[in-house]
Scaffold this motif. Structure first.
Motif, short mmCIF file in Angstrom:
data_model
loop_
_atom_site.label_atom_id
_atom_site.label_comp_id
_atom_site.label_asym_id
_atom_site.label_seq_id
_atom_site.Cartn_x
_atom_site.Cartn_y
_atom_site.Cartn_z
N MET A 1 0.82 -1.20 0.00
CA MET A 1 0.00 0.00 0.00
C MET A 1 0.86 1.26 0.00
SD MET A 1 -3.08 -1.07 2.65
CE MET A 1 -3.96 0.45 2.39
N ILE A 2 1.98 1.22 0.76
CA ILE A 2 2.88 2.36 0.78
C ILE A 2 3.53 2.55 -0.59
CG2 ILE A 2 4.98 3.30 1.80
CD1 ILE A 2 4.23 1.92 4.40
N ALA A 3 3.90 1.44 -1.23
CA ALA A 3 4.51 1.54 -2.57
C ALA A 3 3.52 2.11 -3.57
CB ALA A 3 4.98 0.15 -3.01
N LEU A 4 2.26 1.70 -3.49
CA LEU A 4 1.24 2.22 -4.40
C LEU A 4 1.00 3.71 -4.16
CD1 LEU A 4 -0.91 1.75 -6.56
CD2 LEU A 4 -2.49 1.05 -4.74
N LEU A 5 0.97 4.12 -2.89
CA LEU A 5 0.79 5.54 -2.57
C LEU A 5 1.96 6.36 -3.10
CD1 LEU A 5 -0.70 7.83 -1.11
CD2 LEU A 5 0.51 7.16 0.99
N THR A 6 3.19 5.87 -2.90
CA THR A 6 4.36 6.59 -3.40
C THR A 6 4.32 6.70 -4.92
OG1 THR A 6 5.63 5.74 -1.53
CG2 THR A 6 6.87 6.65 -3.38
N ARG A 7 3.93 5.63 -5.59
CA ARG A 7 3.85 5.65 -7.05
C ARG A 7 2.82 6.67 -7.53
NH1 ARG A 7 0.07 3.38 -10.23
NH2 ARG A 7 0.60 2.91 -12.41
N ASP A 8 1.65 6.71 -6.89
CA ASP A 8 0.61 7.65 -7.31
C ASP A 8 1.04 9.09 -7.07
OD1 ASP A 8 -1.02 5.65 -8.18
OD2 ASP A 8 -2.29 5.60 -6.40
N LEU A 9 1.75 9.34 -5.98
CA LEU A 9 2.23 10.69 -5.72
C LEU A 9 3.23 11.14 -6.79
CD1 LEU A 9 2.72 10.59 -1.83
CD2 LEU A 9 0.86 11.65 -3.11
N ALA B 1 -9.06 -1.25 -1.12
CA ALA B 1 -7.85 -0.62 -0.60
C ALA B 1 -7.16 0.20 -1.68
CB ALA B 1 -6.91 -1.69 -0.06
N ILE B 2 -7.16 -0.29 -2.91
CA ILE B 2 -6.55 0.44 -4.01
C ILE B 2 -7.27 1.76 -4.23
CG2 ILE B 2 -6.15 0.40 -6.51
CD1 ILE B 2 -5.76 -2.64 -6.24
N LYS C 1 -5.82 5.61 -3.84
CA LYS C 1 -5.96 6.61 -4.90
C LYS C 1 -6.57 7.90 -4.36
CE LYS C 1 -4.68 4.23 -8.61
NZ LYS C 1 -3.63 4.67 -9.57
N ALA C 2 -7.60 7.77 -3.55
CA ALA C 2 -8.24 8.94 -2.95
C ALA C 2 -7.28 9.68 -2.02
CB ALA C 2 -9.51 8.54 -2.21
N LEU C 3 -6.50 8.92 -1.23
CA LEU C 3 -5.54 9.54 -0.32
C LEU C 3 -4.46 10.29 -1.10
CD1 LEU C 3 -4.35 9.99 2.50
CD2 LEU C 3 -3.22 7.76 2.30
N ALA C 4 -3.98 9.70 -2.19
CA ALA C 4 -2.96 10.36 -3.01
C ALA C 4 -3.52 11.65 -3.62
CB ALA C 4 -2.48 9.42 -4.11
#
Length: 218
Positions: free
Chosen positions: A1-9, A89-90, A94-97
């Protein structure tokens, strides 16, 4: 989840739809309002909370269509659908990013832009609190709209038409909370309503967004 958040940012910054575009649009709205309503400081002070909230709301719309568009175009969305992470969760990531790159900068910039509208001193803290409570709901609702229109040609206009009516309650209670605080009235009711809307959207809409994405990916 952290990796996905970093990627989206990183994608949000590289795509040019991050905090810079939203802040620029927010600033334009705040600067143009005095030209339309006149330079009278008393009038600007009275309408400042509503204008700041409206500017933040419209600025959030600018990057909604990019929440899933890049993943749809390069096929990453299909890979994410088969990942160990649940789709809910995905969607939440996305919403958090989106909130970090769009909503949070708007919250931090609102007090500075409030100076341009002669916002009363008593309104700065309530305005920031209302934006902190309300902007996450804007991002979650926008993610739901983006999930509905993913893959559609010229889906940006349709996305705005779908999302704007859902933004109205958040706009009403956010601006009302700041207005009541400025006038020395009890702001508990709009505060609780705003918090309830945000909690409700965070609890329910990721499941709806995930269901819509599953249908669109079939």
């Amino acid at each position: 989840m952290i990796a996905l958040l970093t990627r989206d940012l990183r994608l949000a910054v590289r795509a040019g739809g991050g905090f810079g575009l939203g802040l620029a649009f927010f600033l334009i709205v705040v600067v143009l309002v005095p030209f339309g309503v006149g330079p009278e400081s008393g009038l600007l002070s009275k309408i400042a909370p509503g204008i700041l909230w409206l500017g933040a709301l419209l600025a959030c719309l600018l990057s909604l269509d990019r929440i899933f568009a890049l993943d749809w175009e390069d096929g990453s969305l299909d890979l994410l659908a088969t990942a160990p992470l649940p789709m809910e969760a995905i969607v939440s990531i996305k919403a958090l990013a989106h909130w970090i790159t769009t909503g949070l900068p708007l919250v931090l910039a609102a007090p500075v832009f409030g100076l341009l509208l002669n916002l009363p001193d008593a309104g700065y803290v309530p305005l920031v609190i209302s934006l902190l409570l309300g902007t996450p709901a804007l991002s979650v609702i926008g993610t739901f709209g983006a999930a509905l229109t993913v893959g559609l040609k010229r889906g940006g206009l349709l996305l705005s038409l779908l999302v704007l009516p859902l933004y109205v309650p958040t706009l009403i209670f956010g601006a009302e909370m700041a207005r009541r605080s400025i006038e020395g009235l009890d702001a508990t009711t709009p505060l609780l309503m705003l918090a309830g809307i945000t909690c409700g959207t965070i609890a329910l809409l990721p499941f709806a967004s995930a269901a819509v994405l599953r249908v669109n990916l079939r």
